[in-house]
Motif scaffolding. Structure first.
Motif, PDB file in Angstrom:
ATOM      1  N   TYR A 174       0.846  -1.206   0.000  1.00 43.79           N
ATOM      2  CA  TYR A 174       0.000   0.000   0.000  1.00 43.79           C
ATOM      3  C   TYR A 174       0.876   1.249   0.000  1.00 43.79           C
ATOM      4  O   TYR A 174       2.009   1.236   0.478  1.00 43.79           O
ATOM      5  CB  TYR A 174      -0.915   0.039   1.225  1.00 43.79           C
ATOM      6  N   THR A 175       0.309   2.326  -0.519  1.00 38.98           N
ATOM      7  CA  THR A 175       0.952   3.635  -0.484  1.00 38.98           C
ATOM      8  C   THR A 175       0.130   4.564   0.389  1.00 38.98           C
ATOM      9  O   THR A 175      -1.095   4.679   0.208  1.00 38.98           O
ATOM     10  CB  THR A 175       1.064   4.233  -1.901  1.00 38.98           C
ATOM     11  N   PHE A 176       0.797   5.220   1.312  1.00 39.32           N
ATOM     12  CA  PHE A 176       0.100   6.155   2.208  1.00 39.32           C
ATOM     13  C   PHE A 176      -0.337   7.392   1.423  1.00 39.32           C
ATOM     14  O   PHE A 176       0.455   7.994   0.689  1.00 39.32           O
ATOM     15  CB  PHE A 176       1.044   6.561   3.348  1.00 39.32           C
ATOM     16  N   LYS A 177      -1.620   7.771   1.555  1.00 42.52           N
ATOM     17  CA  LYS A 177      -2.138   8.962   0.882  1.00 42.52           C
ATOM     18  C   LYS A 177      -2.093  10.183   1.805  1.00 42.52           C
ATOM     19  O   LYS A 177      -1.509  11.208   1.475  1.00 42.52           O
ATOM     20  CB  LYS A 177      -3.577   8.729   0.418  1.00 42.52           C
ATOM     21  N   HIS A 178      -2.730  10.064   2.988  1.00 43.30           N
ATOM     22  CA  HIS A 178      -2.783  11.184   3.928  1.00 43.30           C
ATOM     23  C   HIS A 178      -3.463  10.714   5.218  1.00 43.30           C
ATOM     24  O   HIS A 178      -3.964   9.589   5.303  1.00 43.30           O
ATOM     25  CB  HIS A 178      -3.547  12.376   3.331  1.00 43.30           C
ATOM     26  N   TRP A 179      -3.463  11.588   6.196  1.00 41.35           N
ATOM     27  CA  TRP A 179      -4.262  11.386   7.400  1.00 41.35           C
ATOM     28  C   TRP A 179      -5.641  11.996   7.169  1.00 41.35           C
ATOM     29  O   TRP A 179      -5.783  12.968   6.432  1.00 41.35           O
ATOM     30  CB  TRP A 179      -3.615  12.068   8.609  1.00 41.35           C
ATOM     31  N   ASN A 180      -6.649  11.441   7.848  1.00 44.06           N
ATOM     32  CA  ASN A 180      -7.990  11.978   7.717  1.00 44.06           C
ATOM     33  C   ASN A 180      -8.711  11.863   9.055  1.00 44.06           C
ATOM     34  O   ASN A 180      -8.454  10.952   9.836  1.00 44.06           O
ATOM     35  CB  ASN A 180      -8.773  11.228   6.630  1.00 44.06           C
ATOM     36  N   THR A 181      -9.623  12.784   9.292  1.00 46.74           N
ATOM     37  CA  THR A 181     -10.381  12.758  10.546  1.00 46.74           C
ATOM     38  C   THR A 181     -11.440  11.659  10.559  1.00 46.74           C
ATOM     39  O   THR A 181     -12.019  11.368  11.612  1.00 46.74           O
ATOM     40  CB  THR A 181     -11.059  14.117  10.797  1.00 46.74           C
ATOM     41  N   ALA A 182     -11.711  11.043   9.413  1.00 49.77           N
ATOM     42  CA  ALA A 182     -12.682   9.951   9.323  1.00 49.77           C
ATOM     43  C   ALA A 182     -12.005   8.723   8.719  1.00 49.77           C
ATOM     44  O   ALA A 182     -11.181   8.841   7.801  1.00 49.77           O
ATOM     45  CB  ALA A 182     -13.877  10.362   8.471  1.00 49.77           C
ATOM     46  N   SER A 183     -12.362   7.558   9.221  1.00 50.35           N
ATOM     47  CA  SER A 183     -11.713   6.323   8.766  1.00 50.35           C
ATOM     48  C   SER A 183     -12.028   5.998   7.310  1.00 50.35           C
ATOM     49  O   SER A 183     -11.273   5.282   6.644  1.00 50.35           O
ATOM     50  CB  SER A 183     -12.131   5.148   9.663  1.00 50.35           C
ATOM     51  N   ASP A 184     -13.144   6.530   6.778  1.00 47.60           N
ATOM     52  CA  ASP A 184     -13.521   6.258   5.388  1.00 47.60           C
ATOM     53  C   ASP A 184     -13.105   7.386   4.442  1.00 47.60           C
ATOM     54  O   ASP A 184     -13.578   7.467   3.307  1.00 47.60           O
ATOM     55  CB  ASP A 184     -15.021   6.001   5.275  1.00 47.60           C
ATOM     56  N   ASP A 185     -12.245   8.279   4.911  1.00 50.27           N
ATOM     57  CA  ASP A 185     -11.700   9.379   4.110  1.00 50.27           C
ATOM     58  C   ASP A 185     -12.745  10.438   3.774  1.00 50.27           C
ATOM     59  O   ASP A 185     -12.588  11.191   2.806  1.00 50.27           O
ATOM     60  CB  ASP A 185     -11.062   8.846   2.819  1.00 50.27           C
ATOM     61  N   SER A 186     -13.799  10.524   4.580  1.00 47.73           N
ATOM     62  CA  SER A 186     -14.861  11.491   4.301  1.00 47.73           C
ATOM     63  C   SER A 186     -14.696  12.795   5.090  1.00 47.73           C
ATOM     64  O   SER A 186     -15.498  13.718   4.922  1.00 47.73           O
ATOM     65  CB  SER A 186     -16.227  10.877   4.619  1.00 47.73           C
ATOM     66  N   GLY A 187     -13.659  12.852   5.943  1.00 46.74           N
ATOM     67  CA  GLY A 187     -13.469  14.043   6.770  1.00 46.74           C
ATOM     68  C   GLY A 187     -12.415  14.976   6.199  1.00 46.74           C
ATOM     69  O   GLY A 187     -12.227  15.060   4.986  1.00 46.74           O
ATOM     70  N   THR A 188     -11.709  15.652   7.080  1.00 46.44           N
ATOM     71  CA  THR A 188     -10.653  16.586   6.687  1.00 46.44           C
ATOM     72  C   THR A 188      -9.340  15.835   6.543  1.00 46.44           C
ATOM     73  O   THR A 188      -8.979  15.031   7.415  1.00 46.44           O
ATOM     74  CB  THR A 188     -10.499  17.700   7.728  1.00 46.44           C
ATOM     75  N   SER A 189      -8.614  16.108   5.459  1.00 51.79           N
ATOM     76  CA  SER A 189      -7.361  15.409   5.173  1.00 51.79           C
ATOM     77  C   SER A 189      -6.150  16.258   5.550  1.00 51.79           C
ATOM     78  O   SER A 189      -6.191  17.497   5.445  1.00 51.79           O
ATOM     79  CB  SER A 189      -7.272  15.039   3.696  1.00 51.79           C
ATOM     80  N   TYR A 190      -5.075  15.565   5.943  1.00 54.00           N
ATOM     81  CA  TYR A 190      -3.815  16.220   6.282  1.00 54.00           C
ATOM     82  C   TYR A 190      -2.667  15.382   5.731  1.00 54.00           C
ATOM     83  O   TYR A 190      -2.624  14.166   5.942  1.00 54.00           O
ATOM     84  CB  TYR A 190      -3.636  16.351   7.802  1.00 54.00           C
ATOM     85  N   ASP A 191      -1.736  16.031   5.057  1.00 54.02           N
ATOM     86  CA  ASP A 191      -0.554  15.326   4.576  1.00 54.02           C
ATOM     87  C   ASP A 191       0.357  14.973   5.742  1.00 54.02           C
ATOM     88  O   ASP A 191       0.285  15.583   6.820  1.00 54.02           O
ATOM     89  CB  ASP A 191       0.222  16.193   3.582  1.00 54.02           C
ATOM     90  N   ALA A 192       1.231  13.979   5.515  1.00 54.32           N
ATOM     91  CA  ALA A 192       2.258  13.682   6.506  1.00 54.32           C
ATOM     92  C   ALA A 192       3.131  14.918   6.695  1.00 54.32           C
ATOM     93  O   ALA A 192       3.406  15.652   5.735  1.00 54.32           O
ATOM     94  CB  ALA A 192       3.095  12.498   6.038  1.00 54.32           C
ATOM     95  N   ASP A 193       3.529  15.172   7.936  1.00 54.72           N
ATOM     96  CA  ASP A 193       4.363  16.327   8.300  1.00 54.72           C
ATOM     97  C   ASP A 193       3.636  17.662   8.154  1.00 54.72           C
ATOM     98  O   ASP A 193       4.249  18.727   8.303  1.00 54.72           O
ATOM     99  CB  ASP A 193       5.657  16.371   7.476  1.00 54.72           C
ATOM    100  N   ALA A 194       2.325  17.639   7.879  1.00 54.19           N
ATOM    101  CA  ALA A 194       1.571  18.889   7.747  1.00 54.19           C
ATOM    102  C   ALA A 194       1.388  19.550   9.111  1.00 54.19           C
ATOM    103  O   ALA A 194       1.444  18.902  10.159  1.00 54.19           O
ATOM    104  CB  ALA A 194       0.206  18.615   7.114  1.00 54.19           C
ATOM    105  N   SER A 195       1.156  20.846   9.107  1.00 51.66           N
ATOM    106  CA  SER A 195       0.871  21.571  10.337  1.00 51.66           C
ATOM    107  C   SER A 195      -0.556  21.250  10.790  1.00 51.66           C
ATOM    108  O   SER A 195      -1.483  21.217   9.979  1.00 51.66           O
ATOM    109  CB  SER A 195       1.026  23.074  10.098  1.00 51.66           C
ATOM    110  N   TYR A 196      -0.722  21.028  12.087  1.00 50.87           N
ATOM    111  CA  TYR A 196      -2.024  20.623  12.634  1.00 50.87           C
ATOM    112  C   TYR A 196      -2.293  21.434  13.899  1.00 50.87           C
ATOM    113  O   TYR A 196      -1.392  21.623  14.729  1.00 50.87           O
ATOM    114  CB  TYR A 196      -2.013  19.131  12.955  1.00 50.87           C
TER     115      TYR A 196
END
Length: 204
Positions: free
Chosen positions: A168-190
């Motif tokens: 698998y290739t990592f796409k991003h972090w997301n606030t929802a497990s089904d990718d329906s929330g807000t997305s954040y890249d790795a190393d992004a400011s949070y």
């Protein structure tokens, strides 16, 4: 002098002759008794003021703390020892004529004092405890990413680098497990919200 909730037991705090540090005593009905340790402040104390929260038997004392640049300090007796409430010497500059009080429905101490760093004007401060939360990471089958604990609301920091997962290739972090929330890249400011939060790894 002050009295705890529903008890006619006088408490008094003063700068003791032993180095001018704070000592608190109460009258037990027959004799005066020291509350905790005598001379418990870091240095000489002036303008001592004592108070009890509503419905409480916990004594608090505020004073000009000459052991901390003559700034204001608040301490309380937790039943076994005197502990500092928040930071010692919390005022911006030296503080004179400190006065301690509690609202009738709160255990939040308020301190009024003469602000010697602001043309001797009056300042009132209240204690606000810092609440922290944990940001957790559910990698959904990927490598483990450690939680980020002790983050206060509004704190901004970088998210961790991406986890790994076979085939698998990592796409991003997301606030929802089904990718329906807000997305954040790795190393992004949070920016930490006001509660414990989980971000989910989204894979391709």
């Amino acid at each position: 002098i002050a009295f705890p909730f529903s008890r006619e037991v006088p408490y008094v705090a003063y700068a003791d002759g032993e180095g001018g540090k704070v000592t608190m005593m109460k009258f037990g009905g027959i004799a005066w008794e020291v509350v905790g340790d005598a001379n418990f402040s870091a240095g000489t104390a002036l303008y001592t003021s004592i108070a009890f929260p509503a419905n409480s038997f916990t004594p608090y004392v505020a004073y000009q703390d000459q052991g901390n640049s003559s700034k204001a300090t608040v301490m309380k007796y937790d039943g076994s020892s005197w502990v500092t409430v928040g930071d010692a010497g919390f005022s911006a500059d030296s503080a004179g004529y400190t006065s301690l009080a509690f609202p009738s429905d709160s255990e939040t101490p308020y301190v009024a004092y003469r602000d010697n760093g602001d043309s001797n004007k009056a300042t009132v401060m209240k204690y606000s405890a810092t609440v922290t939360y944990t940001l957790s990471f559910d990698t959904q089958g990927g490598s483990v990413v450690a939680d980020m604990a002790n983050k206060s609301t509004g704190a901004t920091f970088a998210l961790p680098s991406f986890p790994t997962r076979d085939s698998y290739t990592f796409k991003h972090w997301n606030t929802a497990s089904d990718d329906s929330g807000t997305s954040y890249d790795a190393d992004a400011s949070y920016t930490m919200p006001g509660g414990n939060t989980t971000l989910y790894a989204i894979w391709q």
